[in-house]
Design a protein around this motif. Structure first.
Motif, mmCIF file in Angstrom:
data_model
loop_
_atom_site.group_PDB
_atom_site.id
_atom_site.type_symbol
_atom_site.label_atom_id
_atom_site.label_comp_id
_atom_site.label_asym_id
_atom_site.label_seq_id
_atom_site.Cartn_x
_atom_site.Cartn_y
_atom_site.Cartn_z
ATOM 1 N N UNK A 3 60.187 -59.951 36.832
ATOM 2 C CA UNK A 3 60.941 -58.990 37.627
ATOM 3 C C UNK A 3 62.321 -59.504 38.031
ATOM 4 N N UNK A 4 63.024 -60.126 37.106
ATOM 5 C CA UNK A 4 64.386 -60.583 37.400
ATOM 6 C C UNK A 4 65.323 -59.390 37.493
ATOM 7 N N UNK A 5 66.297 -59.495 38.396
ATOM 8 C CA UNK A 5 67.208 -58.373 38.628
ATOM 9 C C UNK A 5 68.663 -58.827 38.581
ATOM 10 N N UNK A 6 69.474 -58.068 37.840
ATOM 11 C CA UNK A 6 70.917 -58.234 37.864
ATOM 12 C C UNK A 6 71.466 -57.147 38.781
ATOM 13 N N UNK A 7 72.048 -57.564 39.888
ATOM 14 C CA UNK A 7 72.587 -56.635 40.881
ATOM 15 C C UNK A 7 74.054 -56.414 40.561
ATOM 16 N N UNK A 21 79.238 -58.666 47.881
ATOM 17 C CA UNK A 21 78.643 -59.540 46.871
ATOM 18 C C UNK A 21 78.231 -60.876 47.465
ATOM 19 N N UNK A 22 79.081 -61.420 48.331
ATOM 20 C CA UNK A 22 78.761 -62.713 48.954
ATOM 21 C C UNK A 22 77.547 -62.583 49.873
ATOM 22 N N UNK A 23 77.492 -61.512 50.665
ATOM 23 C CA UNK A 23 76.350 -61.329 51.561
ATOM 24 C C UNK A 23 75.049 -61.153 50.778
ATOM 25 N N UNK A 24 75.106 -60.405 49.679
ATOM 26 C CA UNK A 24 73.922 -60.208 48.850
ATOM 27 C C UNK A 24 73.518 -61.522 48.176
ATOM 28 N N UNK A 25 74.491 -62.251 47.661
ATOM 29 C CA UNK A 25 74.196 -63.525 46.996
ATOM 30 C C UNK A 25 73.596 -64.534 47.968
ATOM 31 N N UNK A 26 74.116 -64.578 49.174
ATOM 32 C CA UNK A 26 73.561 -65.510 50.172
ATOM 33 C C UNK A 26 72.141 -65.121 50.562
ATOM 34 N N UNK A 27 71.883 -63.818 50.663
ATOM 35 C CA UNK A 27 70.541 -63.348 51.021
ATOM 36 C C UNK A 27 69.519 -63.787 49.977
ATOM 37 N N UNK A 28 69.905 -63.699 48.702
ATOM 38 C CA UNK A 28 68.978 -64.043 47.627
ATOM 39 C C UNK A 28 69.180 -65.471 47.107
ATOM 40 N N UNK A 29 70.055 -66.228 47.788
ATOM 41 C CA UNK A 29 70.324 -67.618 47.397
ATOM 42 C C UNK A 29 70.662 -67.708 45.906
ATOM 43 N N UNK A 30 71.654 -66.939 45.509
ATOM 44 C CA UNK A 30 71.979 -66.868 44.087
ATOM 45 C C UNK A 30 73.477 -66.950 43.848
ATOM 46 N N UNK A 31 73.919 -66.588 42.648
ATOM 47 C CA UNK A 31 75.287 -66.795 42.210
ATOM 48 C C UNK A 31 75.950 -65.478 41.805
ATOM 49 N N UNK A 282 73.934 -46.204 42.447
ATOM 50 C CA UNK A 282 73.609 -45.770 43.810
ATOM 51 C C UNK A 282 74.843 -46.010 44.690
ATOM 52 N N UNK A 283 75.379 -44.964 45.302
ATOM 53 C CA UNK A 283 76.600 -45.099 46.087
ATOM 54 C C UNK A 283 76.279 -45.384 47.552
ATOM 55 N N UNK A 284 76.903 -46.444 48.072
ATOM 56 C CA UNK A 284 76.601 -46.938 49.415
ATOM 57 C C UNK A 284 77.902 -47.244 50.158
ATOM 58 N N UNK A 285 77.815 -47.245 51.492
ATOM 59 C CA UNK A 285 78.931 -47.680 52.327
ATOM 60 C C UNK A 285 78.940 -49.214 52.326
ATOM 61 N N UNK A 289 74.792 -53.103 54.639
ATOM 62 C CA UNK A 289 74.153 -54.221 53.936
ATOM 63 C C UNK A 289 72.629 -54.082 53.964
ATOM 64 N N UNK A 290 72.092 -53.635 55.097
ATOM 65 C CA UNK A 290 70.636 -53.466 55.191
ATOM 66 C C UNK A 290 70.147 -52.454 54.158
ATOM 67 N N UNK A 291 70.881 -51.349 54.019
ATOM 68 C CA UNK A 291 70.506 -50.333 53.040
ATOM 69 C C UNK A 291 70.625 -50.846 51.613
ATOM 70 N N UNK A 292 71.654 -51.650 51.365
ATOM 71 C CA UNK A 292 71.848 -52.217 50.029
ATOM 72 C C UNK A 292 70.722 -53.176 49.678
ATOM 73 N N UNK A 293 70.341 -54.033 50.616
ATOM 74 C CA UNK A 293 69.264 -54.979 50.358
ATOM 75 C C UNK A 293 67.933 -54.259 50.176
ATOM 76 N N UNK A 294 67.722 -53.205 50.940
ATOM 77 C CA UNK A 294 66.500 -52.416 50.794
ATOM 78 C C UNK A 294 66.429 -51.777 49.399
ATOM 79 N N UNK A 295 67.555 -51.293 48.923
ATOM 80 C CA UNK A 295 67.616 -50.668 47.605
ATOM 81 C C UNK A 295 67.285 -51.689 46.503
ATOM 82 N N UNK A 296 67.810 -52.901 46.662
ATOM 83 C CA UNK A 296 67.590 -53.939 45.653
ATOM 84 C C UNK A 296 66.103 -54.318 45.591
ATOM 85 N N UNK A 297 65.486 -54.394 46.748
ATOM 86 C CA UNK A 297 64.070 -54.786 46.788
ATOM 87 C C UNK A 297 63.161 -53.635 46.374
#
Length: 297
Positions: A3-7, A21-31, A282-285, A289-297
């Protein structure tokens, strides 16, 4: 990993893609893999709104300052290099972030390109001669007549892009857009596409404010240092071309600033036109960030 995901984070200039992008990358500890056709060039800094040193330190970034404008480089080359890197990084990550406003670069990663047929050199030479004689308006008029659909989604102030599109249309009878892969690449990972959007008035204010900040930071001085590379494709774009024309005496500094802001707003509109065509986005404000992370999960 399963279940790998490219955001994929896209949107118009100045909407706030880097911060998200930085907030999402930090949340998932990624690059983060940048998909910006100008931030890859180390010679361009202020006019490309690159992440600053503090931002770069918050998450690993790729394809920032990775190439020189002296190098021959295009979307197809980027797509191959970026996809190879993505496969390598997925060996150690479940999530990766692809972020940028260059629609062609994002498309190159996700869909790839078919090889474009060679066309006679004389076509490009004739188009270039007409451009030098009649100006960019002539190229734009030719595109309106021959390939209006592609004109609507490219940088209309970039003569290299216009000439390339015209030579393919004239030489093959087909739009350059028809050579994007008809059968999309199949990826072993899931792709989650997130578009960032603000009310138009707010976005345009952010664009104007950022341009003021760029000018205060030395955009005109940077452009003067880059003038020797004026013919490079990377500089035939909003943010530098207006200053080059000012340096050539075509108008005064105040008019250059007005055009920098106006053309940046027009570029943002074209970016939105491009990205809005993809119904999977998916268009987001950008502050949700909470909505974006919820969408990714």
């Amino acid at each position: 990993m399963a279940n790998q995901k490219l955001i994929v984070i896209v949107g118009p200039t100045a909407v706030g893609k880097t911060s998200v992008a930085i907030q999402v990358a930090r949340h998932f500890n990624t690059e983060i893999i940048s998909a910006d056709s100008r931030q890859i060039f180390r010679e361009l800094t202020i006019g490309t709104a690159k992440p600053d040193d503090l931002e770069l330190a918050q998450a690993p970034h790729h394809f920032i300052n990775s190439h020189s404008i002296k190098d021959a480089y295009d979307a197809a080359s980027y797509g191959r290099e970026a996809l190879a890197l993505i496969h390598e990084l997925f060996k150690n990550h479940q999530y990766l972030v692809l972020c940028g406003g260059s629609g062609l670069y994002v498309k190159a990663v996700l869909e790839g390109f078919d090889d474009i047929p060679e066309v006679p050199d004389e076509i490009r030479e004739q188009l270039t001669a007409n451009f030098e004689k009649h100006g960019i308006e002539w190229l734009q008029d030719q595109m309106r007549q021959l390939d209006p659909e592609h004109l609507a989604v490219i940088d209309q102030q970039n003569p290299h892009r216009l000439i390339r599109a015209l030579e393919i249309k004239i030489g093959t009878g087909n739009s350059i857009s028809s050579y994007r892969k008809q059968s999309k690449l199949e990826h072993p990972f899931e792709v989650v596409k997130i578009g960032l959007e603000l009310p138009r008035g707010e976005l345009y204010r952010r664009i104007d404010d950022r341009m003021d900040q760029m000018i205060a930071a030395g955009l005109f001085e940077e452009a003067k240092e880059l003038y020797i590379y004026i013919d490079h494709n990377a500089l035939q774009t909003v943010g530098y071309q207006e200053i080059f024309d000012y340096m050539d005496g075509k108008y005064d500094r105040d008019e250059a600033v007005r055009l920098l802001k106006r053309n940046s707003r027009r570029y943002a509109k074209r970016q939105l036109t491009w990205f809005k065509r993809d119904e999977e986005t998916h268009w987001m404000h950008p502050q949700d960030i909470a909505g974006i992370l919820k969408l990714i999960n």
